[in-house]
Scaffold this motif. Structure first.
Motif: not given
Ligand SMILES: NC(=O)c1ccc[n+]([C@@H]2O[C@H](COP(=O)([O-])OP(=O)(O)OC[C@H]3O[C@@H](n4cnc5c(N)ncnc54)[C@H](OP(=O)(O)O)[C@@H]3O)[C@@H](O)[C@H]2O)c1
Length: 270
Positions: A26-29, A65, A86-87, A93, A115, A152-153
């Motif tokens: 459901t997240g950004t990625l 979950c 991706c969570a 972590e 990731i 970073q995205f």
């Molecule tokens: N953002 C960046 O610039 C960037 C750059 C490089 C790598 N990354 C990596 O890419 C990954 C995804 O990043 P993102 O920006 O897409 O993050 P995000 O938008 O904050 O999404 C986080 C996701 O994690 C899920 N989540 C959080 N806590 C949880 C839990 N306790 N149990 C199950 N699911 C959980 C959330 O799902 P629900 O809320 O639906 O439960 C949500 O879908 C991360 O590992 C991040 O380190 C990010």
């Protein structure tokens, strides 16, 4: 298998034929990754802490979950062929990944894709340290794995500016640079990786250009029609020094094509 909308363990097929589980779907990625896999005809199960929204009509399965609490995980991994993790839980972590690894091992999952972030081994930011520990854990887990580190995205970088829109000026960390990458391109790469064999740590993925943080903030503000003075903030400490040294950059892996300006233009058009 028919899409399910609950957290009970689907009476799944053998892992080799089952769906790909996208934690954080459901997240950004996660969202563009799920879209990419579905478009390629790959069956998908999304993991979220919440039940599926009634208006979400994506043709995928759903598993409720909470990885931090450890609730619902066995059902979520049951019968899946592979997992893209991706969570993220910024404070736990490695613990969360260790839970996913254990569950994947018990369910006989054939491939776990993680990731990570460029520079997790160079920048001692607590979140990055957690991601580096998670990488180590996966590498020594004995599970077939793939790790992709991305920069970073675009939207995260843009959010640094828009979060300050109510201030009379915008702050930017002095000397920081970023190499933002388009999230849909990272999703595309992850989809490619999860369809393939486990590959260990693969080459990093960065955006097409390195920019100063000031440039990115100024460009974002301009694109939203805001006029603000940008003030450099000299940050102390090891983490800030590591950023100023460019520990978060991957100039030799500038494989993303979409520029930050193109990202801003498409956002404005939306
Ligand atoms: N953002 C960046 O610039 C960037 C750059 C490089 C790598 N990354 C990596 O890419 C990954 C995804 O990043 P993102 O920006 O897409 O993050 P995000 O938008 O904050 O999404 C986080 C996701 O994690 C899920 N989540 C959080 N806590 C949880 C839990 N306790 N149990 C199950 N699911 C959980 C959330 O799902 P629900 O809320 O639906 O439960 C949500 O879908 C991360 O590992 C991040 O380190 C990010």
């Amino acid at each position: 298998m028919a899409p399910s909308n609950d957290s009970t363990a689907p009476a799944g097929p053998a892992p080799g034929d089952g769906p790909v589980l996208v934690t954080g779907g459901t997240g950004t990625l996660g969202r563009p990754l799920v879209a990419e896999l579905l478009a390629d005809g790959v069956p998908v199960r999304v993991m979220s802490r919440r039940p599926r929204r009634p208006d979400d009509d994506r043709p995928c399965e759903w598993a409720v979950c909470d990885l931090t609490k450890g609730v619902g995980l066995a059902a979520a991994v049951s019968g899946v062929r592979a997992i893209v993790h991706c969570a993220t839980d910024p404070w736990r972590e490695a613990m969360v990944l260790s839970r996913v690894v254990e569950a994947a091992r018990e369910a006989g999952v054939g491939h776990l894709v993680y990731i990570s972030i460029v520079g997790v081994d160079r920048v001692p930011f607590p979140y990055y340290k957690g991601k580096f520990a998670a990488e180590r854990l996966l590498e020594t887990s004995g599970l077939p794995y793939t790790i992709l580190r991305a920069t970073q995205f675009h939207n995260l970088v843009a959010a640094m500016a828009t979060a300050q829109r109510r201030l009379p000026f915008a702050l930017t960390p002095s000397g920081f640079r970023f190499q933002p990458v388009e999230v849909t391109e990272v999703a595309h790469r992850l989809a490619e990786l999860v369809r393939g064999e486990a590959a260990g740590r693969v080459p990093d993925m960065g955006g097409p250009r390195v920019h100063t943080a000031r440039e990115l903030i100024e460009e974002t503000l301009r694109s939203t029609g805001l006029s603000r003075r940008v003030v450099g903030l000299p940050l102390p400490g090891r983490t800030a020094r590591a950023f100023r040294r460019g520990g978060n950059l991957a100039p030799d892996h500038a494989t993303g094509k979409v520029t930050f300006a193109e990202f801003l233009a498409s956002r404005t058009a939306d």
